[in-house]
Design an enzyme around this catalytic site. Sequence first.
Site, PDB file in Angstrom:
ATOM      1  N   HIS A 243       0.819  -1.211   0.000  1.00  0.00           N
ATOM      2  CA  HIS A 243       0.000   0.000   0.000  1.00  0.00           C
ATOM      3  C   HIS A 243       0.864   1.277   0.000  1.00  0.00           C
ATOM      4  O   HIS A 243       0.840   2.054  -0.945  1.00  0.00           O
ATOM      5  CB  HIS A 243      -0.888   0.039   1.254  1.00  0.00           C
ATOM      6  CG  HIS A 243      -1.721  -1.168   1.484  1.00  0.00           C
ATOM      7  ND1 HIS A 243      -2.805  -1.512   0.695  1.00  0.00           N
ATOM      8  CD2 HIS A 243      -1.639  -2.128   2.436  1.00  0.00           C
ATOM      9  CE1 HIS A 243      -3.361  -2.624   1.163  1.00  0.00           C
ATOM     10  NE2 HIS A 243      -2.677  -3.018   2.219  1.00  0.00           N
TER      11      HIS A 243
HETATM   12  O1  RIB Z   1      -5.276   0.038   4.643  1.00  0.00           O
HETATM   13  C1  RIB Z   1      -3.879   0.016   4.438  1.00  0.00           C
HETATM   14  C2  RIB Z   1      -3.210   1.087   5.243  1.00  0.00           C
HETATM   15  O2  RIB Z   1      -3.465   0.856   6.629  1.00  0.00           O
HETATM   16  C3  RIB Z   1      -1.687   1.077   5.099  1.00  0.00           C
HETATM   17  O3  RIB Z   1      -1.191   2.369   5.285  1.00  0.00           O
HETATM   18  C4  RIB Z   1      -1.245   0.199   6.240  1.00  0.00           C
HETATM   19  O4  RIB Z   1       0.072   0.503   6.689  1.00  0.00           O
HETATM   20  C5  RIB Z   1      -2.235   0.585   7.300  1.00  0.00           C
HETATM   21  O5  RIB Z   1      -1.758   1.774   7.921  1.00  0.00           O
END
Ligand code: RIB
Length: 314
Positions: A243
């Site tokens: 992500h």
């Molecule tokens: O939903 C994914 C996000 O939530 C990413 O930033 C992960 O690190 C968590 O913080």
Amino acid sequence: MASKRKIIIDTDPGQDDAVAILLALASPEIEVLGITAVAGNVPLSLTAKNARIICEVAGKADTRVFAGCDQPMRRNLVTAEHVHGRTGLDGPDLWEPTMPIQDQHAVDFIIETLRSEPTGTVTLATLGPLTNVATAFDRAPDIVPRVAEIVSMGGAYFEVGNITPAAEFNIYVDPEAADIVFKSGTPLTLMPLDVTHKALVTKPRNDAFRSLGNRTGVFTAEMTEFFERFDKEKYGSAGAPLHDPTVIAYLINPDLFSGRHINVEVETTSDLTLGMTVADWWRVTNRPANATFMGDLDADGFFTLLTERLARLP
Ligand code: RIB
Ligand code: CA
């Protein structure tokens, strides 16, 4: 070379945050003015510790790391140990970092930096709940027009939620903070699950990290091998979705990504859909466009960039 892009990384490490920080610290196009930790994946004490461990992995112990808000603006903290493990960085062996945490509060650092740097020269790269940034905007509205751009991992539309059926974790943890940022008028680029779920660390990609032959490659492979469990089990994914590194990759090469400039707003009242990002992808409303909402990426190009940059670290 063009002048470096000055950024503040706001983060809740988290294995994917860690890979994003490593990518930023390895990339000559970027000058990291500071790393501001926020409560999210794990409590603040751990996110502030993890941010320093990651800087030490990168051999950048002179990076300034600040501790920020330890809970959302108006709600109790929700964490994600079920995804990231108790430490937030489960996978590799960890240690007590020796580099210092800065005395200044992260929110004050964000305000002071935006006031002192020339207007329009500092980008906020946010990888966790938006509590620090929204609190800074609330406390010092004069800094809002001084921000060059916010590039933020958060939200979901076609991909729907990962912490509830409707909401992505970063937005869900602090929906009021997201609402402030989304309505601030600051140029905003969002990396939602719609695009991050296409950035999967398949086995060949993880093998490429491990075979870099440096400490960073092994550390990254061990983190992603732990981090992938949740998504493999829930989604049947081919690997861990990276992500947060999409935010940094966008700053280095925006052409890797495609999306639409549309209206995106946050649900802050309904219990059923709290934290949902309502993206007007088909432009069916007259609500003004406020964000570039990414929907796709060149995944091979992303991993080629990431792997090549990780190779530059110790
Ligand atoms: O939903 C994914 C996000 O939530 C990413 O930033 C992960 O690190 C968590 O913080
Ligand atoms: Ca994160």
